[in-house]
Design a protein around this motif. Structure first.
Motif, PDB file in Angstrom:
ATOM      1  N   LEU A  55       0.828  -1.206   0.000  1.00  0.00           N
ATOM      2  CA  LEU A  55       0.000   0.000   0.000  1.00  0.00           C
ATOM      3  C   LEU A  55       0.865   1.260   0.000  1.00  0.00           C
ATOM      4  CD1 LEU A  55      -2.784  -1.087   2.498  1.00  0.00           C
ATOM      5  CD2 LEU A  55      -3.022  -0.730   0.035  1.00  0.00           C
ATOM      6  N   PHE A  56       1.932   1.232   0.760  1.00  0.00           N
ATOM      7  CA  PHE A  56       2.862   2.364   0.804  1.00  0.00           C
ATOM      8  C   PHE A  56       3.473   2.603  -0.576  1.00  0.00           C
ATOM      9  CE2 PHE A  56       7.124   4.107   1.423  1.00  0.00           C
ATOM     10  CZ  PHE A  56       6.831   5.264   2.137  1.00  0.00           C
ATOM     11  N   LEU A  57       3.914   1.535  -1.226  1.00  0.00           N
ATOM     12  CA  LEU A  57       4.520   1.657  -2.557  1.00  0.00           C
ATOM     13  C   LEU A  57       3.509   2.175  -3.578  1.00  0.00           C
ATOM     14  CD1 LEU A  57       6.973   1.178  -4.393  1.00  0.00           C
ATOM     15  CD2 LEU A  57       6.129  -1.144  -4.741  1.00  0.00           C
ATOM     16  N   ILE A  58       2.296   1.654  -3.535  1.00  0.00           N
ATOM     17  CA  ILE A  58       1.260   2.116  -4.463  1.00  0.00           C
ATOM     18  C   ILE A  58       0.986   3.598  -4.265  1.00  0.00           C
ATOM     19  CG2 ILE A  58      -1.212   1.929  -5.000  1.00  0.00           C
ATOM     20  CD1 ILE A  58      -0.893  -1.119  -4.482  1.00  0.00           C
ATOM     21  N   GLN A  59       0.893   4.036  -3.004  1.00  0.00           N
ATOM     22  CA  GLN A  59       0.648   5.453  -2.741  1.00  0.00           C
ATOM     23  C   GLN A  59       1.810   6.312  -3.221  1.00  0.00           C
ATOM     24  OE1 GLN A  59      -2.276   6.797  -1.599  1.00  0.00           O
ATOM     25  NE2 GLN A  59      -1.304   8.698  -2.180  1.00  0.00           N
ATOM     26  N   CYS A  60       3.040   5.844  -3.047  1.00  0.00           N
ATOM     27  CA  CYS A  60       4.204   6.585  -3.539  1.00  0.00           C
ATOM     28  C   CYS A  60       4.188   6.692  -5.059  1.00  0.00           C
ATOM     29  CB  CYS A  60       5.498   5.926  -3.066  1.00  0.00           C
ATOM     30  SG  CYS A  60       5.823   6.121  -1.310  1.00  0.00           S
ATOM     31  N   LEU A  61       3.825   5.617  -5.741  1.00  0.00           N
ATOM     32  CA  LEU A  61       3.739   5.637  -7.207  1.00  0.00           C
ATOM     33  C   LEU A  61       2.622   6.566  -7.680  1.00  0.00           C
ATOM     34  CD1 LEU A  61       4.383   1.874  -8.024  1.00  0.00           C
ATOM     35  CD2 LEU A  61       5.928   3.811  -8.399  1.00  0.00           C
ATOM     36  N   PHE A  62       1.479   6.507  -6.995  1.00  0.00           N
ATOM     37  CA  PHE A  62       0.366   7.392  -7.336  1.00  0.00           C
ATOM     38  C   PHE A  62       0.786   8.845  -7.161  1.00  0.00           C
ATOM     39  CE2 PHE A  62      -3.383   9.840  -6.039  1.00  0.00           C
ATOM     40  CZ  PHE A  62      -4.170   9.671  -7.164  1.00  0.00           C
ATOM     41  N   ASN A  63       1.504   9.125  -6.085  1.00  0.00           N
ATOM     42  CA  ASN A  63       1.985  10.474  -5.836  1.00  0.00           C
ATOM     43  C   ASN A  63       2.959  10.909  -6.932  1.00  0.00           C
ATOM     44  OD1 ASN A  63       1.771  12.630  -3.826  1.00  0.00           O
ATOM     45  ND2 ASN A  63       3.984  12.362  -3.699  1.00  0.00           N
ATOM     46  N   ALA A  64       3.816  10.003  -7.376  1.00  0.00           N
ATOM     47  CA  ALA A  64       4.765  10.328  -8.446  1.00  0.00           C
ATOM     48  C   ALA A  64       4.039  10.633  -9.752  1.00  0.00           C
ATOM     49  CB  ALA A  64       5.750   9.177  -8.639  1.00  0.00           C
ATOM     50  N   VAL A  65       3.024   9.839 -10.079  1.00  0.00           N
ATOM     51  CA  VAL A  65       2.259  10.075 -11.313  1.00  0.00           C
ATOM     52  C   VAL A  65       1.538  11.417 -11.235  1.00  0.00           C
ATOM     53  CG1 VAL A  65       0.289   9.261 -12.668  1.00  0.00           C
ATOM     54  CG2 VAL A  65       2.033   7.643 -11.908  1.00  0.00           C
ATOM     55  N   THR A  66       0.914  11.688 -10.095  1.00  0.00           N
ATOM     56  CA  THR A  66       0.225  12.969  -9.918  1.00  0.00           C
ATOM     57  C   THR A  66       1.221  14.124 -10.007  1.00  0.00           C
ATOM     58  OG1 THR A  66      -1.372  11.879  -8.472  1.00  0.00           O
ATOM     59  CG2 THR A  66      -1.281  14.269  -8.358  1.00  0.00           C
ATOM     60  N   GLY A  67       2.386  13.953  -9.408  1.00  0.00           N
ATOM     61  CA  GLY A  67       3.409  14.988  -9.460  1.00  0.00           C
ATOM     62  C   GLY A  67       3.935  15.225 -10.860  1.00  0.00           C
ATOM     63  N   LEU A  68       4.159  14.147 -11.614  1.00  0.00           N
ATOM     64  CA  LEU A  68       4.621  14.303 -12.998  1.00  0.00           C
ATOM     65  C   LEU A  68       3.578  15.009 -13.859  1.00  0.00           C
ATOM     66  CD1 LEU A  68       6.445  10.901 -13.517  1.00  0.00           C
ATOM     67  CD2 LEU A  68       7.478  13.188 -13.509  1.00  0.00           C
ATOM     68  N   LEU A  89       4.405  18.575  -3.691  1.00  0.00           N
ATOM     69  CA  LEU A  89       3.148  19.324  -3.705  1.00  0.00           C
ATOM     70  C   LEU A  89       1.908  18.423  -3.689  1.00  0.00           C
ATOM     71  CD1 LEU A  89       3.877  22.418  -5.952  1.00  0.00           C
ATOM     72  CD2 LEU A  89       3.170  22.418  -3.565  1.00  0.00           C
ATOM     73  N   PRO A  90       1.843  17.352  -4.469  1.00  0.00           N
ATOM     74  CA  PRO A  90       0.665  16.483  -4.355  1.00  0.00           C
ATOM     75  C   PRO A  90       0.532  15.837  -2.979  1.00  0.00           C
ATOM     76  CG  PRO A  90       1.776  16.079  -6.427  1.00  0.00           C
ATOM     77  CD  PRO A  90       2.674  16.979  -5.615  1.00  0.00           C
ATOM     78  N   ALA A  91       1.651  15.505  -2.348  1.00  0.00           N
ATOM     79  CA  ALA A  91       1.597  14.914  -1.008  1.00  0.00           C
ATOM     80  C   ALA A  91       1.067  15.919   0.000  1.00  0.00           C
ATOM     81  CB  ALA A  91       2.980  14.413  -0.593  1.00  0.00           C
ATOM     82  N   VAL A  92       1.572  17.141  -0.067  1.00  0.00           N
ATOM     83  CA  VAL A  92       1.106  18.192   0.839  1.00  0.00           C
ATOM     84  C   VAL A  92      -0.368  18.500   0.571  1.00  0.00           C
ATOM     85  CG1 VAL A  92       1.370  20.637   1.429  1.00  0.00           C
ATOM     86  CG2 VAL A  92       3.386  19.178   1.181  1.00  0.00           C
ATOM     87  N   THR A  93      -0.742  18.548  -0.696  1.00  0.00           N
ATOM     88  CA  THR A  93      -2.132  18.819  -1.051  1.00  0.00           C
ATOM     89  C   THR A  93      -3.053  17.742  -0.493  1.00  0.00           C
ATOM     90  OG1 THR A  93      -1.424  19.925  -3.080  1.00  0.00           O
ATOM     91  CG2 THR A  93      -3.708  19.183  -2.992  1.00  0.00           C
ATOM     92  N   THR A  94      -2.673  16.487  -0.679  1.00  0.00           N
ATOM     93  CA  THR A  94      -3.500  15.382  -0.185  1.00  0.00           C
ATOM     94  C   THR A  94      -3.634  15.434   1.328  1.00  0.00           C
ATOM     95  OG1 THR A  94      -2.820  14.014  -2.054  1.00  0.00           O
ATOM     96  CG2 THR A  94      -3.761  12.873  -0.155  1.00  0.00           C
ATOM     97  N   MET A  95      -2.519  15.630   2.015  1.00  0.00           N
ATOM     98  CA  MET A  95      -2.562  15.695   3.474  1.00  0.00           C
ATOM     99  C   MET A  95      -3.381  16.896   3.928  1.00  0.00           C
ATOM    100  SD  MET A  95      -1.871  14.094   6.068  1.00  0.00           S
ATOM    101  CE  MET A  95      -0.511  13.334   6.853  1.00  0.00           C
ATOM    102  N   GLY A  96      -3.214  18.018   3.261  1.00  0.00           N
ATOM    103  CA  GLY A  96      -4.000  19.208   3.597  1.00  0.00           C
ATOM    104  C   GLY A  96      -5.482  19.002   3.378  1.00  0.00           C
ATOM    105  N   ASN A  97      -5.837  18.281   2.320  1.00  0.00           N
ATOM    106  CA  ASN A  97      -7.254  17.996   2.064  1.00  0.00           C
ATOM    107  C   ASN A  97      -7.828  17.057   3.116  1.00  0.00           C
ATOM    108  OD1 ASN A  97      -7.276  19.624  -0.191  1.00  0.00           O
ATOM    109  ND2 ASN A  97      -6.997  17.954  -1.630  1.00  0.00           N
ATOM    110  N   TYR A  98      -7.018  16.126   3.625  1.00  0.00           N
ATOM    111  CA  TYR A  98      -7.481  15.229   4.684  1.00  0.00           C
ATOM    112  C   TYR A  98      -7.679  15.974   6.000  1.00  0.00           C
ATOM    113  CZ  TYR A  98      -6.447  11.016   1.930  1.00  0.00           C
ATOM    114  OH  TYR A  98      -6.423  10.043   0.992  1.00  0.00           O
ATOM    115  N   MET A  99      -6.778  16.908   6.286  1.00  0.00           N
ATOM    116  CA  MET A  99      -6.759  17.537   7.603  1.00  0.00           C
ATOM    117  C   MET A  99      -7.628  18.788   7.717  1.00  0.00           C
ATOM    118  SD  MET A  99      -2.709  17.129   8.424  1.00  0.00           S
ATOM    119  CE  MET A  99      -2.794  18.374   9.669  1.00  0.00           C
TER     120      MET A  99
END
Length: 185
Positions: A55-68, A89-99
């Motif tokens: 799950l961690f790897l999938i989320q990292c890959l998803f973040n990379a695709v979104t970032g690219l 930026l996508p990681a910060v955006t996702t975390m910000g949207n959750y919080m």
């Protein structure tokens, strides 16, 4: 003048600690909730390390695709993002949207791109809309493949297929006939 500079320096030093304070507070709240909700903690402990790693790897890959995708779309607005920016930026955006309520992560991204790269808010909305259009095109195209590939004999999926076809066609039409941006924006 020295008082103003000293005040700014103090604020800057204090500002460095704010993210760490937020992280510590989040960890304390999470520990409190897990201690209080023992059945939730027990369920989380049953998840295997292999599953968590996947799950961690999938989320990292998803973040990379979104970032690219963000990086490539930002090029249209003459914004050159560093690898740390387009991945972070996508990681910060996702975390910000959750919080935070009301998509606070997107607001943080807009403010960052405005202050760091001079991207105006209307152009940020164009950038965001472009990303959503690409996502909708990919999702509707995959939806068509799934419907026609595996469920073509089931007539109940025809309205869904029509929806996917309509969305894909509309987006392809928009891409074929782009709307020019005003020169001053």
């Amino acid at each position: 003048m020295n008082d103003a500079q000293g005040h700014q320096e103090t604020n800057r030093r204090q500002g460095r600690y704010v993210p760490w304070i937020v992280i510590v507070l989040m960890l304390v709240v999470m520990a409190f909730l897990l201690a209080r909700e023992t059945n939730l903690a027990a369920a989380l402990l049953r998840v295997s390390v292999g599953s968590l790693a996947a799950l961690f790897l999938i989320q990292c890959l998803f973040n990379a695709v979104t970032g690219l995708m963000l990086k490539e779309l930002a090029h249209f607005f003459s914004v050159r993002l560093t690898p740390l920016e387009w991945y972070g930026l996508p990681a910060v955006t996702t975390m910000g949207n959750y919080m935070t309520p009301a998509s606070g992560g997107l607001i943080a991204r807009a403010v960052y791109l405005n202050q760091r790269h001079g991207l105006s808010y209307p152009r940020f909305l164009s950038l965001l809309s472009s990303g959503y259009l690409v996502n909708f095109l990919v999702i509707s195209s995959l939806g068509l493949i799934v419907v026609f590939g595996w469920h073509i004999e089931d007539t109940r999926v025809l309205p869904l297929a029509f929806l996917f076809l309509s969305v894909s066609s509309f987006i392809l039409f928009l891409l074929h006939r782009p709307i020019p941006l005003p020169a001053g924006e």
